[in-house]
Design a protein around this motif. Structure first.
Motif, PDB file in Angstrom:
ATOM      1  N   ASN A 134       8.840 -30.627 -41.862  1.00 55.36           N
ATOM      2  CA  ASN A 134       8.277 -31.377 -42.997  1.00 55.36           C
ATOM      3  C   ASN A 134       8.453 -30.527 -44.239  1.00 55.36           C
ATOM      4  O   ASN A 134       7.870 -29.451 -44.356  1.00 55.36           O
ATOM      5  N   PHE A 135       9.270 -30.997 -45.148  1.00 55.60           N
ATOM      6  CA  PHE A 135       9.623 -30.167 -46.293  1.00 55.60           C
ATOM      7  C   PHE A 135       9.609 -31.002 -47.566  1.00 55.60           C
ATOM      8  O   PHE A 135       9.997 -32.171 -47.546  1.00 55.60           O
ATOM      9  N   THR A 136       9.152 -30.400 -48.650  1.00 51.95           N
ATOM     10  CA  THR A 136       9.139 -31.104 -49.937  1.00 51.95           C
ATOM     11  C   THR A 136       9.928 -30.300 -50.964  1.00 51.95           C
ATOM     12  O   THR A 136       9.676 -29.105 -51.145  1.00 51.95           O
ATOM     13  N   TYR A 137      10.878 -30.937 -51.582  1.00 48.63           N
ATOM     14  CA  TYR A 137      11.690 -30.300 -52.624  1.00 48.63           C
ATOM     15  C   TYR A 137      11.174 -30.676 -54.004  1.00 48.63           C
ATOM     16  O   TYR A 137      10.945 -31.853 -54.269  1.00 48.63           O
ATOM     17  N   VAL A 138      10.999 -29.676 -54.854  1.00 43.51           N
ATOM     18  CA  VAL A 138      10.527 -29.902 -56.221  1.00 43.51           C
ATOM     19  C   VAL A 138      11.550 -29.283 -57.162  1.00 43.51           C
ATOM     20  O   VAL A 138      11.481 -28.101 -57.493  1.00 43.51           O
ATOM     21  N   HIS A 139      12.546 -30.073 -57.517  1.00 45.44           N
ATOM     22  CA  HIS A 139      13.617 -29.575 -58.385  1.00 45.44           C
ATOM     23  C   HIS A 139      13.864 -30.565 -59.521  1.00 45.44           C
ATOM     24  O   HIS A 139      14.973 -31.099 -59.679  1.00 45.44           O
ATOM     25  N   ALA A 140      12.807 -30.883 -60.260  1.00 44.61           N
ATOM     26  CA  ALA A 140      12.914 -31.802 -61.397  1.00 44.61           C
ATOM     27  C   ALA A 140      13.727 -33.042 -60.999  1.00 44.61           C
ATOM     28  O   ALA A 140      13.462 -33.624 -59.947  1.00 44.61           O
ATOM     29  N   SER A 141      14.730 -33.402 -61.802  1.00 46.45           N
ATOM     30  CA  SER A 141      15.448 -34.644 -61.503  1.00 46.45           C
ATOM     31  C   SER A 141      16.509 -34.481 -60.409  1.00 46.45           C
ATOM     32  O   SER A 141      17.258 -35.408 -60.138  1.00 46.45           O
TER      33      SER A 141
END
Lengths: 354, 85
Positions: A134-141
């Motif tokens: 379970n992974f969440t990527y937070v790289h703007a757009s």
């Protein structure tokens, strides 16, 4: 390497896209600078006891993922990968406001617990009892594309056979306020029809959740094959043409073999020239499609672009409302998606008819 | 006292986001946790903060909450006796 197919899709957007039996049949017309989603009946999907602590972004993500899984006819996946630019910003705003308003006293736990970026992925997993990756990527757009690339690589290498992947972002009052201050939101209201002709800076801010079940198994139910995803944090306009050509060459395609280009024009006069450039320089004979006049701009709006591209490939139909030029593709085999936000975080994604 | 009980029921519904619960559905002696209203440990923390912020009551031992939060009736009695604001 194994192939990767879109087996199911769920979309909650500023249009009534949560009903997969429709394809932009009715358009919600706005005259505004900030637009919200058309809400499904969340209670049909989430028990009240679980829903009461969920902000809108979590509900959108949970329900969009349920719709995608129902359509793919799966009850469990090997992994859940989420992309989000701002995470659960409503609860973040609530928590930070409480710190300020109460002079750093009386801090309540709920908004803090729910404010993290990976809350959506966590709640989806809790709902279906998924103990996998379970992974969440937070790289703007590029958040959604980062999640998509991770899922694609895992599926290609056989590390998983079914993955839920999606993009989600919600609107927060304070976030809107500060983006107005820095002119990232349009000053004057526009409609879907006037967005690209507004000749003004900024975009129409919005929110949404688009989730997909990706897997190796091909069935009649599948929307499209995910062939390639590439991201470019910085990409000067003068290098755009050669970058797109190199991307296509890597996939053994020429510009003539692209049947439809799905572009992320958001009506910002300062940055839509990227889209205009590749339209005229590389794809002057190709059908162009756009979507941010329907779903607005948010960090993971490109996930709506993927939903649109996948729907077009599956149905072989292009709704009038998304057509950007007069060129008509006869048969649609390859779709190229191009997105960037304020000249940064460019992405190219390639979808192919199953 | 009845005003305080009414106030507590409204605060419980609002602060714990009990969207589907109406004030009149919470009896004065209904259990707030377990089989009653179904509140959980996170709600208990929310109620502890509410006691502090709205009534000036500091619970140094969270275990005290078990008795105090038994029902709206018990909460109202405790608040009446210990409130500093």
């Amino acid at each position: 390497m194994k192939k990767v197919y879109i087996q199911g899709a769920g979309s909650i957007s500023s249009q009534k896209t949560f009903d997969n039996s429709e394809f932009l049949d009715e358009i919600s017309v706005y005259n505004d600078t900030v637009i919200s989603v058309v809400n499904p009946n969340y209670k049909e999907y989430i028990p009240p006891a679980a829903a009461r602590r969920m902000a809108k972004g979590i509900k959108m993500g949970v329900v969009a993922s349920r719709i995608a899984m129902q359509e793919a006819n799966v009850e469990q996946v090997d992994a859940i990968i989420t992309g989000t630019g701002m995470g659960c910003v409503v609860d973040s705003e609530k928590f930070v406001s409480a710190i300020i308003d109460n002079n750093e006293e009386f801090l309540t736990p709920t908004s803090f617990i729910q404010s993290t970026h990976n809350t959506v992925g966590g709640q989806i997993a809790l709902g279906m009892g998924c103990k996998g990756y379970n992974f969440t990527y937070v790289h703007a757009s590029n958040s959604f594309e980062s999640a998509l690339l991770d899922a694609k690589m895992q599926l290609e290498l056989g590390e998983a056979s079914s993955i839920l992947v999606g993009g989600v972002d919600e609107l927060g009052a304070h976030t809107i306020k500060i983006h107005r201050l820095i002119d990232h939101i349009k000053e004057n209201a526009v409609t879907p029809a006037t967005l690209l002709d507004s000749k003004s800076s900024g975009s129409v801010f919005s929110e949404g959740a688009n989730f997909f079940v990706l897997g190796n198994a091909l069935s009649e139910r599948c929307y499209a094959e995910v062939v390639s995803v590439e991201m470019y944090n910085t990409l000067p306009l003068e290098n755009l043409e050669e970058t797109v050509e190199a991307f296509l060459k890597d996939n053994n395609l020429s510009t003539e073999e692209i049947d439809v280009v799905v572009m992320g024009n958001n009506g910002d006069v300062a940055y839509d020239n990227y889209y205009n450039h590749i339209s005229s320089a590389l794809f002057s004979e190709t059908q162009h499609v756009y979507y941010k006049h329907l779903c607005g701009e948010f960090n993971t709006a490109s996930s709506f672009g993927m939903w649109l591209g996948a729907k077009i490939l599956k149905t072989q139909q292009i709704p009038e409302i998304v057509k950007l030029n007069e060129t008509k593709a006869s048969a649609i085999k390859h779709i190229l998606l191009y997105n960037q936000y304020r000249g940064e975080n460019h992405s190219l994604s390639l979808l192919k008819k199953c | 006292m009845s005003d305080l009980k009414q106030e507590l029921k409204e605060k419980i519904i609002e602060q714990l986001n009990l969207e589907d619960v109406a004030v009149e559905e919470i009896g004065d002696n209904d259990a707030l946790f377990g089989d009653g209203l179904g509140l959980d440990s996170i709600d208990a923390l929310e109620l502890i903060v509410m006691l502090d912020k709205d009534y000036g009551i500091k619970l140094s031992d969270p275990k005290e909450g078990r008795k105090i939060f038994e029902s709206v009736e018990v909460m109202a009695n405790y608040i009446s006796e210990h409130r500093t604001k």
